[in-house]
Design a protein around this motif. Sequence first.
Motif, mmCIF file in Angstrom:
data_model
loop_
_atom_site.group_PDB
_atom_site.id
_atom_site.type_symbol
_atom_site.label_atom_id
_atom_site.label_comp_id
_atom_site.label_asym_id
_atom_site.label_seq_id
_atom_site.Cartn_x
_atom_site.Cartn_y
_atom_site.Cartn_z
ATOM 1 N N TRP A 1 10.834 -7.115 -1.188
ATOM 2 C CA TRP A 1 9.514 -7.672 -0.901
ATOM 3 C C TRP A 1 8.785 -6.805 0.124
ATOM 4 C CZ3 TRP A 1 6.648 -10.479 -3.749
ATOM 5 C CH2 TRP A 1 7.206 -11.414 -4.621
ATOM 6 N N SER A 2 9.509 -6.293 1.094
ATOM 7 C CA SER A 2 8.880 -5.384 2.063
ATOM 8 C C SER A 2 8.327 -4.159 1.357
ATOM 9 C CB SER A 2 9.886 -4.953 3.135
ATOM 10 O OG SER A 2 10.238 -6.026 3.959
ATOM 11 N N LEU A 3 9.086 -3.614 0.431
ATOM 12 C CA LEU A 3 8.635 -2.459 -0.338
ATOM 13 C C LEU A 3 7.352 -2.793 -1.105
ATOM 14 C CD1 LEU A 3 9.109 0.432 -1.380
ATOM 15 C CD2 LEU A 3 10.617 -0.551 -3.126
ATOM 16 N N VAL A 4 7.320 -3.947 -1.749
ATOM 17 C CA VAL A 4 6.124 -4.375 -2.480
ATOM 18 C C VAL A 4 4.935 -4.469 -1.522
ATOM 19 C CG1 VAL A 4 5.082 -6.342 -3.692
ATOM 20 C CG2 VAL A 4 7.373 -5.555 -4.325
ATOM 21 N N TRP A 5 5.152 -5.097 -0.356
ATOM 22 C CA TRP A 5 4.055 -5.264 0.598
ATOM 23 C C TRP A 5 3.589 -3.931 1.168
ATOM 24 C CZ3 TRP A 5 0.639 -8.820 1.011
ATOM 25 C CH2 TRP A 5 0.932 -10.129 0.593
ATOM 26 N N PHE A 6 4.504 -3.015 1.457
ATOM 27 C CA PHE A 6 4.086 -1.694 1.944
ATOM 28 C C PHE A 6 3.231 -0.973 0.911
ATOM 29 C CE2 PHE A 6 7.665 -1.767 5.101
ATOM 30 C CZ PHE A 6 6.870 -1.621 6.230
ATOM 31 N N VAL A 7 3.614 -1.045 -0.359
ATOM 32 C CA VAL A 7 2.828 -0.397 -1.413
ATOM 33 C C VAL A 7 1.454 -1.051 -1.526
ATOM 34 C CG1 VAL A 7 2.685 -0.010 -3.910
ATOM 35 C CG2 VAL A 7 4.820 0.459 -2.692
ATOM 36 N N LEU A 8 1.409 -2.384 -1.547
ATOM 37 C CA LEU A 8 0.131 -3.086 -1.651
ATOM 38 C C LEU A 8 -0.777 -2.782 -0.454
ATOM 39 C CD1 LEU A 8 1.243 -6.582 -3.007
ATOM 40 C CD2 LEU A 8 0.043 -4.769 -4.247
ATOM 41 N N LEU A 9 -0.202 -2.766 0.739
ATOM 42 C CA LEU A 9 -1.008 -2.490 1.932
ATOM 43 C C LEU A 9 -1.481 -1.035 1.969
ATOM 44 C CD1 LEU A 9 1.011 -4.658 4.450
ATOM 45 C CD2 LEU A 9 -1.396 -4.999 3.827
ATOM 46 N N ALA A 10 -0.671 -0.117 1.473
ATOM 47 C CA ALA A 10 -1.099 1.281 1.390
ATOM 48 C C ALA A 10 -2.294 1.396 0.441
ATOM 49 C CB ALA A 10 0.046 2.166 0.914
ATOM 50 N N LEU A 11 -2.215 0.732 -0.712
ATOM 51 C CA LEU A 11 -3.326 0.750 -1.662
ATOM 52 C C LEU A 11 -4.562 0.061 -1.082
ATOM 53 C CD1 LEU A 11 -1.371 -0.009 -4.963
ATOM 54 C CD2 LEU A 11 -2.320 2.190 -4.220
ATOM 55 N N TRP A 12 -4.356 -1.028 -0.351
ATOM 56 C CA TRP A 12 -5.454 -1.756 0.276
ATOM 57 C C TRP A 12 -6.173 -0.870 1.297
ATOM 58 C CZ3 TRP A 12 -8.298 -5.812 -0.670
ATOM 59 C CH2 TRP A 12 -9.049 -6.407 0.351
ATOM 60 N N GLY A 13 -5.397 -0.178 2.135
ATOM 61 C CA GLY A 13 -5.989 0.724 3.124
ATOM 62 C C GLY A 13 -6.751 1.864 2.474
ATOM 63 N N LEU A 14 -6.178 2.416 1.412
ATOM 64 C CA LEU A 14 -6.877 3.490 0.698
ATOM 65 C C LEU A 14 -8.167 2.979 0.069
ATOM 66 C CD1 LEU A 14 -4.000 5.476 -1.034
ATOM 67 C CD2 LEU A 14 -5.529 6.265 0.782
ATOM 68 N N TYR A 15 -8.106 1.822 -0.546
ATOM 69 C CA TYR A 15 -9.310 1.252 -1.157
ATOM 70 C C TYR A 15 -10.394 1.021 -0.102
ATOM 71 C CZ TYR A 15 -12.542 -1.948 -3.343
ATOM 72 O OH TYR A 15 -13.679 -2.540 -3.805
ATOM 73 N N ALA A 16 -10.002 0.422 1.027
ATOM 74 C CA ALA A 16 -10.981 0.125 2.081
ATOM 75 C C ALA A 16 -11.606 1.398 2.631
ATOM 76 C CB ALA A 16 -10.312 -0.660 3.205
ATOM 77 N N GLY A 17 -10.811 2.434 2.781
ATOM 78 C CA GLY A 17 -11.318 3.652 3.384
ATOM 79 C C GLY A 17 -12.013 4.610 2.441
ATOM 80 N N LEU A 18 -11.713 4.531 1.155
ATOM 81 C CA LEU A 18 -12.250 5.515 0.222
ATOM 82 C C LEU A 18 -13.362 4.993 -0.682
ATOM 83 C CD1 LEU A 18 -8.947 7.290 -0.876
ATOM 84 C CD2 LEU A 18 -10.525 7.915 0.972
ATOM 85 N N ARG A 19 -13.559 3.689 -0.730
ATOM 86 C CA ARG A 19 -14.589 3.171 -1.640
ATOM 87 C C ARG A 19 -15.976 3.470 -1.113
ATOM 88 N NH1 ARG A 19 -17.163 -2.137 -0.993
ATOM 89 N NH2 ARG A 19 -16.561 -2.961 1.019
ATOM 90 N N ARG A 20 -16.903 3.580 -2.046
ATOM 91 C CA ARG A 20 -18.309 3.812 -1.678
ATOM 92 C C ARG A 20 -18.898 2.506 -1.163
ATOM 93 N NH1 ARG A 20 -20.937 8.434 -3.441
ATOM 94 N NH2 ARG A 20 -19.642 9.740 -4.760
ATOM 95 N N ARG A 21 -19.651 2.602 -0.120
ATOM 96 C CA ARG A 21 -20.306 1.435 0.479
ATOM 97 C C ARG A 21 -21.723 1.314 -0.069
ATOM 98 N NH1 ARG A 21 -16.025 -1.139 2.637
ATOM 99 N NH2 ARG A 21 -14.609 0.512 3.155
ATOM 100 N N SER A 22 -22.164 0.097 -0.220
ATOM 101 C CA SER A 22 -23.535 -0.115 -0.689
ATOM 102 C C SER A 22 -24.518 0.242 0.428
ATOM 103 C CB SER A 22 -23.741 -1.564 -1.123
ATOM 104 O OG SER A 22 -23.685 -2.410 -0.001
ATOM 105 N N ARG A 23 -25.680 0.646 0.052
ATOM 106 C CA ARG A 23 -26.720 1.007 1.027
ATOM 107 C C ARG A 23 -27.683 -0.155 1.243
ATOM 108 N NH1 ARG A 23 -26.032 5.986 3.181
ATOM 109 N NH2 ARG A 23 -25.054 7.417 1.749
ATOM 110 N N ARG A 24 -27.287 -1.339 0.841
ATOM 111 C CA ARG A 24 -28.188 -2.482 0.936
ATOM 112 C C ARG A 24 -28.150 -3.158 2.297
ATOM 113 N NH1 ARG A 24 -26.557 -5.944 -4.069
ATOM 114 N NH2 ARG A 24 -24.524 -5.346 -3.302
ATOM 115 N N GLY A 25 -27.432 -2.626 3.228
ATOM 116 C CA GLY A 25 -27.415 -3.221 4.566
ATOM 117 C C GLY A 25 -26.264 -4.171 4.772
ATOM 118 N N TRP A 26 -26.571 -5.372 5.186
ATOM 119 C CA TRP A 26 -25.555 -6.314 5.652
ATOM 120 C C TRP A 26 -25.129 -7.314 4.593
ATOM 121 C CZ3 TRP A 26 -25.075 -7.446 11.317
ATOM 122 C CH2 TRP A 26 -25.516 -6.373 12.065
ATOM 123 N N THR A 27 -25.468 -7.140 3.377
ATOM 124 C CA THR A 27 -25.220 -8.160 2.367
ATOM 125 C C THR A 27 -23.751 -8.424 2.116
ATOM 126 O OG1 THR A 27 -25.388 -6.509 0.620
ATOM 127 C CG2 THR A 27 -27.375 -7.763 1.150
#
Length: 178
Positions: A145-171
């Motif tokens: 389960w730790s292995l599963v969570w480490f993989v999921l959290l690694a993907l989550w961090g990559l998604y959060a840091g690499l995704r394009r952000r909208s230019r619409r402001g605070w929506t």
Amino acid sequence: MNPFAWSFRAQFLLGGAICFALVGFAIFSQLQWHLEPCPLCIFQRFAFIGLGAVFVLGGLFAPVRAGWRRVWAVLALAVAGVGITIAGRHTWLQISPPDIPACGPPYEFLRDTLSTTNLIRRVMSGSGDCGLVDWTFAGLSMPAWSLVWFVLLALWGLYAGLRRRSRRGWTSDSFGRN
């Protein structure tokens, strides 16, 4: 509310909260269910704490520039990679345990034979048998389960840091920045 649309800050703070909740569960299982951690379990806890710290710091300092968000994402990936390595090794030891205990002698033996300083240096505590499976949920052991969570959290961090952000402001931002 869709967490995939949340701001970088919110996504990283959520990742940190998950890491610290997982460490809390590990401590709960040790104290309430008397599941003694082996040295690899202790190292996995340290990796979750490190990953949680990266997520919280990244969330608190929430960079505006995409380049800095990528730096935080890569840092989260690196720390998660350490956790993946430890949890992967531990899971492998449980799947095919060696004839001799994989992590060394039990805690009681170490306490009787080592000085306090050497005992602390030896990995602080633990039962010593990393190949032992003493808890499962949905067919997976705690290291799996730790292995599963480490993989999921690694993907989550990559998604959060690499995704394009909208230019619409605070929506899509519940914490102030996209």
